[in-house]
Design a protein around this motif. Structure first.
Motif, PDB file in Angstrom:
ATOM      1  N   ASN A 117      31.115 -29.922   2.018  1.00 25.40           N
ATOM      2  CA  ASN A 117      30.189 -30.192   3.072  1.00 25.40           C
ATOM      3  C   ASN A 117      28.903 -30.400   2.506  1.00 25.40           C
ATOM      4  O   ASN A 117      27.899 -30.171   3.487  1.00 25.40           O
ATOM      5  CB  ASN A 117      30.618 -29.437   4.399  1.00 25.40           C
ATOM      6  N   GLY A 118      28.722 -30.754   1.414  1.00 29.17           N
ATOM      7  CA  GLY A 118      27.529 -30.894   0.931  1.00 29.17           C
ATOM      8  C   GLY A 118      26.449 -31.938   1.574  1.00 29.17           C
ATOM      9  O   GLY A 118      26.810 -32.942   2.172  1.00 29.17           O
ATOM     10  N   GLY A 119      25.413 -31.565   1.768  1.00 28.01           N
ATOM     11  CA  GLY A 119      24.187 -32.392   2.427  1.00 28.01           C
ATOM     12  C   GLY A 119      24.411 -32.348   3.950  1.00 28.01           C
ATOM     13  O   GLY A 119      23.351 -32.812   4.511  1.00 28.01           O
ATOM     14  N   LEU A 120      25.125 -31.621   4.403  1.00 23.97           N
ATOM     15  CA  LEU A 120      25.099 -31.173   5.981  1.00 23.97           C
ATOM     16  C   LEU A 120      25.048 -29.780   6.092  1.00 23.97           C
ATOM     17  O   LEU A 120      24.160 -29.321   6.727  1.00 23.97           O
ATOM     18  CB  LEU A 120      26.253 -31.717   6.603  1.00 23.97           C
ATOM     19  N   LEU A 121      26.230 -28.938   5.874  1.00 21.45           N
ATOM     20  CA  LEU A 121      26.241 -27.562   6.028  1.00 21.45           C
ATOM     21  C   LEU A 121      26.161 -26.990   4.693  1.00 21.45           C
ATOM     22  O   LEU A 121      26.112 -25.791   4.612  1.00 21.45           O
ATOM     23  CB  LEU A 121      27.353 -27.224   6.631  1.00 21.45           C
ATOM     24  N   GLY A 122      26.445 -27.579   3.591  1.00 23.67           N
ATOM     25  CA  GLY A 122      26.822 -26.847   2.318  1.00 23.67           C
ATOM     26  C   GLY A 122      25.400 -27.577   1.282  1.00 23.67           C
ATOM     27  O   GLY A 122      24.882 -28.671   1.611  1.00 23.67           O
ATOM     28  N   PHE A 123      25.292 -27.005   0.150  1.00 20.92           N
ATOM     29  CA  PHE A 123      24.408 -27.365  -0.797  1.00 20.92           C
ATOM     30  C   PHE A 123      24.939 -28.578  -1.685  1.00 20.92           C
ATOM     31  O   PHE A 123      26.166 -28.414  -2.249  1.00 20.92           O
ATOM     32  CB  PHE A 123      24.220 -26.295  -1.796  1.00 20.92           C
ATOM     33  N   MET A 124      24.352 -29.781  -1.458  1.00 21.58           N
ATOM     34  CA  MET A 124      24.917 -31.055  -2.490  1.00 21.58           C
ATOM     35  C   MET A 124      24.813 -30.808  -3.963  1.00 21.58           C
ATOM     36  O   MET A 124      25.498 -31.253  -4.641  1.00 21.58           O
ATOM     37  CB  MET A 124      24.443 -32.129  -1.661  1.00 21.58           C
ATOM     38  N   GLU A 125      23.734 -30.659  -4.206  1.00 21.22           N
ATOM     39  CA  GLU A 125      23.341 -30.741  -5.706  1.00 21.22           C
ATOM     40  C   GLU A 125      24.066 -29.802  -6.605  1.00 21.22           C
ATOM     41  O   GLU A 125      24.523 -28.542  -6.096  1.00 21.22           O
ATOM     42  CB  GLU A 125      21.783 -30.496  -5.950  1.00 21.22           C
ATOM     43  N   PRO A 126      24.529 -30.146  -7.778  1.00 17.63           N
ATOM     44  CA  PRO A 126      24.983 -29.190  -8.559  1.00 17.63           C
ATOM     45  C   PRO A 126      24.330 -28.280  -9.078  1.00 17.63           C
ATOM     46  O   PRO A 126      23.071 -28.273  -9.631  1.00 17.63           O
ATOM     47  CB  PRO A 126      25.597 -30.027 -10.007  1.00 17.63           C
ATOM     48  N   ILE A 127      24.582 -26.722  -8.967  1.00 20.73           N
ATOM     49  CA  ILE A 127      23.796 -25.896  -9.174  1.00 20.73           C
ATOM     50  C   ILE A 127      24.587 -24.509 -10.076  1.00 20.73           C
ATOM     51  O   ILE A 127      24.312 -23.536 -10.069  1.00 20.73           O
ATOM     52  CB  ILE A 127      23.020 -25.061  -7.788  1.00 20.73           C
ATOM     53  N   SER A 128      25.521 -24.983 -10.687  1.00 19.76           N
ATOM     54  CA  SER A 128      26.560 -24.411 -11.819  1.00 19.76           C
ATOM     55  C   SER A 128      26.950 -24.961 -12.666  1.00 19.76           C
ATOM     56  O   SER A 128      26.548 -26.179 -12.954  1.00 19.76           O
ATOM     57  CB  SER A 128      27.819 -23.876 -10.599  1.00 19.76           C
ATOM     58  N   GLY A 136      22.832 -23.454   2.251  1.00 20.92           N
ATOM     59  CA  GLY A 136      21.911 -24.413   1.913  1.00 20.92           C
ATOM     60  C   GLY A 136      20.426 -24.093   2.468  1.00 20.92           C
ATOM     61  O   GLY A 136      19.604 -24.154   1.962  1.00 20.92           O
ATOM     62  N   PRO A 137      20.563 -23.771   4.020  1.00 18.80           N
ATOM     63  CA  PRO A 137      19.361 -23.706   4.765  1.00 18.80           C
ATOM     64  C   PRO A 137      18.457 -22.339   4.185  1.00 18.80           C
ATOM     65  O   PRO A 137      18.709 -21.509   3.631  1.00 18.80           O
ATOM     66  CB  PRO A 137      19.679 -23.078   5.962  1.00 18.80           C
ATOM     67  N   LEU A 138      17.092 -22.737   3.591  1.00 19.44           N
ATOM     68  CA  LEU A 138      16.240 -21.750   3.292  1.00 19.44           C
ATOM     69  C   LEU A 138      16.447 -21.284   1.611  1.00 19.44           C
ATOM     70  O   LEU A 138      16.043 -20.426   1.156  1.00 19.44           O
ATOM     71  CB  LEU A 138      16.113 -20.362   4.206  1.00 19.44           C
ATOM     72  N   PHE A 139      17.332 -22.052   1.146  1.00 23.28           N
ATOM     73  CA  PHE A 139      17.658 -21.757  -0.454  1.00 23.28           C
ATOM     74  C   PHE A 139      17.128 -23.223  -0.831  1.00 23.28           C
ATOM     75  O   PHE A 139      17.681 -24.282  -0.947  1.00 23.28           O
ATOM     76  CB  PHE A 139      18.851 -21.561  -0.625  1.00 23.28           C
ATOM     77  N   SER A 140      16.009 -22.960  -1.948  1.00 23.62           N
ATOM     78  CA  SER A 140      15.445 -24.255  -2.320  1.00 23.62           C
ATOM     79  C   SER A 140      16.103 -24.616  -3.955  1.00 23.62           C
ATOM     80  O   SER A 140      16.222 -23.688  -4.532  1.00 23.62           O
ATOM     81  CB  SER A 140      13.904 -24.069  -2.474  1.00 23.62           C
ATOM     82  N   LEU A 141      16.500 -25.889  -3.825  1.00 24.81           N
ATOM     83  CA  LEU A 141      16.620 -26.352  -5.117  1.00 24.81           C
ATOM     84  C   LEU A 141      15.630 -25.932  -6.248  1.00 24.81           C
ATOM     85  O   LEU A 141      15.987 -25.715  -7.637  1.00 24.81           O
ATOM     86  CB  LEU A 141      16.846 -27.800  -5.331  1.00 24.81           C
ATOM     87  N   ASP A 142      14.381 -26.204  -6.120  1.00 26.61           N
ATOM     88  CA  ASP A 142      13.477 -25.805  -7.118  1.00 26.61           C
ATOM     89  C   ASP A 142      13.089 -24.353  -7.320  1.00 26.61           C
ATOM     90  O   ASP A 142      12.399 -23.831  -8.081  1.00 26.61           O
ATOM     91  CB  ASP A 142      12.141 -26.388  -6.499  1.00 26.61           C
ATOM     92  N   ASN A 143      14.091 -23.335  -6.549  1.00 26.30           N
ATOM     93  CA  ASN A 143      13.599 -22.009  -6.784  1.00 26.30           C
ATOM     94  C   ASN A 143      15.154 -21.445  -7.315  1.00 26.30           C
ATOM     95  O   ASN A 143      15.822 -20.507  -6.405  1.00 26.30           O
ATOM     96  CB  ASN A 143      13.119 -21.585  -5.482  1.00 26.30           C
ATOM     97  N   PRO A 144      15.552 -21.310  -8.517  1.00 26.65           N
ATOM     98  CA  PRO A 144      16.731 -20.849  -8.804  1.00 26.65           C
ATOM     99  C   PRO A 144      16.697 -19.194  -8.992  1.00 26.65           C
ATOM    100  O   PRO A 144      17.721 -18.735  -8.891  1.00 26.65           O
ATOM    101  CB  PRO A 144      16.992 -21.509 -10.168  1.00 26.65           C
TER     102      PRO A 144
END
Length: 345
Positions: free
Chosen positions: A243-254, A217-225
């Motif tokens: 571990n979404g929202g803490l160490l992983g990406f929480m939103e569905p991106i797949s 997740g860090p430095l990867f933006s939901l708004d920049n696919p």
């Protein structure tokens, strides 16, 4: 599996032996690239070591000391050499002298930050595939780029590494060693993001299946696919969020996103303050799914999952599996066990 590891990074030897010890997959926390008031963050690496990072110092540049073309190494494992890998290069002589079999499906696995060929995303997944059938299992070793105390430096290298993998895939396809319909690229944390960026850069076809195990997740933006894994990267793109929202990406991106136990804290990991246990669980679930069944219930919305509830739509989905579930769409919830076997069917 064999416990002896051959040192080859300096000598560029043609084989490597996998280590049986578990490597802890890379850890991450969702963020975007905008400066934050909380500029300092603790981020665990592939071995679980914590690093204090200045997240406001992010820049889109690649360290000039890292050459993705020469510093990304491909190691082939097959049923004929399940523990002693062969270093292969995009040359006909290299492929022809290896155990690569054009008649077998091909799988690429990619480790995360400060990972290595001994990370379990590589050997554990390969073990399960060899139980299932014959595969060309290619470990992507980007240790020279991913082994750094600075997470930001490693993040800056993911697109370049994805480009090198894409070029290797195009080479294999051009020389009739690979069919895109039998190709699957997968990775954990930063490796999951690399898998998506690989799909964006292949030129000769579309990767059939791309899987991200708790993508970084860090430095990867939901708004920049364009700079992260996205559904357009392959025919079927799947994420496993543990571990979404803490160490992983929480939103569905797949195309399909699976949220075991609502995707935040995994059973048996409740006392893990760094999140490493839950974050690494994604790889274990996928590896087990190759020879076991994990069935998820589609929830009516992502917001339900985010809030810890699920109103089932009546549709189900399969997490992982040896071939991927082409055409599967939705956000899925499931409960798992605290210890192996994790599947409840």
């Amino acid at each position: 599996m064999c416990t002896d590891i051959l040192s080859y990074h300096n000598s560029r030897r043609t084989s490597i032996t996998l280590n049986e010890s578990l490597g802890s997959p890379a850890l991450s926390r969702q963020d975007d690239i905008k400066p934050k008031s909380h500029r300092w963050e603790l981020i665990p690496d592939d071995e679980g070591r914590m690093h204090l990072m200045d997240m406001s110092s992010y820049v889109h540049s690649v360290d000039p000391h890292f050459d993705a073309v020469t510093d990304t190494i491909f190691i082939l494992f097959t049923r004929r050499n399940p523990t002693s890998g062969q270093v292969i290069t995009p040359t006909l002589a290299s492929i022809q002298s290896s155990f690569f079999d054009r008649n077998h499906p091909t799988r690429f696995t990619v480790h995360g930050w400060n990972g290595s060929p001994q990370s379990r995303v590589n050997w554990l997944v390969a073990e399960e595939y060899f139980r299932y059938g014959d595969y060309n299992m290619i470990t992507v070793d980007w240790t020279a780029g991913g082994t750094t105390l600075n997470y930001i430096t490693a993040r800056n290298r993911v697109r370049a590494v994805g480009g090198v993998i894409a070029n290797f895939i195009d080479f294999l396809h051009e020389n009739s060693y690979l069919e895109f319909e039998k190709l699957h690229v997968m990775g954990h944390s930063l490796g999951g993001q690399i898998a998506g960026l690989t799909g964006k850069q292949v030129r000769r076809g579309v990767i059939q299946v791309i899987s991200a195990f708790d993508p970084a997740g860090p430095l990867f933006s939901l708004d920049n696919p364009n700079e992260r894994i996205a559904p357009t990267d392959g025919v079927y793109v799947e994420s496993i969020i543990t571990n979404g929202g803490l160490l992983g990406f929480m939103e569905p991106i797949s195309h399909a996103t699976f949220y075991p136990n609502f995707g935040r804290v995994q059973p048996g990991c409740e006392s893990d303050i760094t999140g490493q246990c839950s974050h690494s669980r994604s790889t274990l679930l996928y590896a087990e799914s190759i020879n076991s069944m994990f069935t998820g219930q589609e929830c009516s919305s992502f917001e339900e999952i985010r809030d810890g509830s699920c109103n089932p739509t009546g549709r189900t989905g399969r997490l992982g599996g040896p071939q991927g579930s082409i055409g599967q769409r939705g956000n899925f919830f499931m409960e798992t066990n605290a210890v192996e076997p994790f599947s409840r069917g």
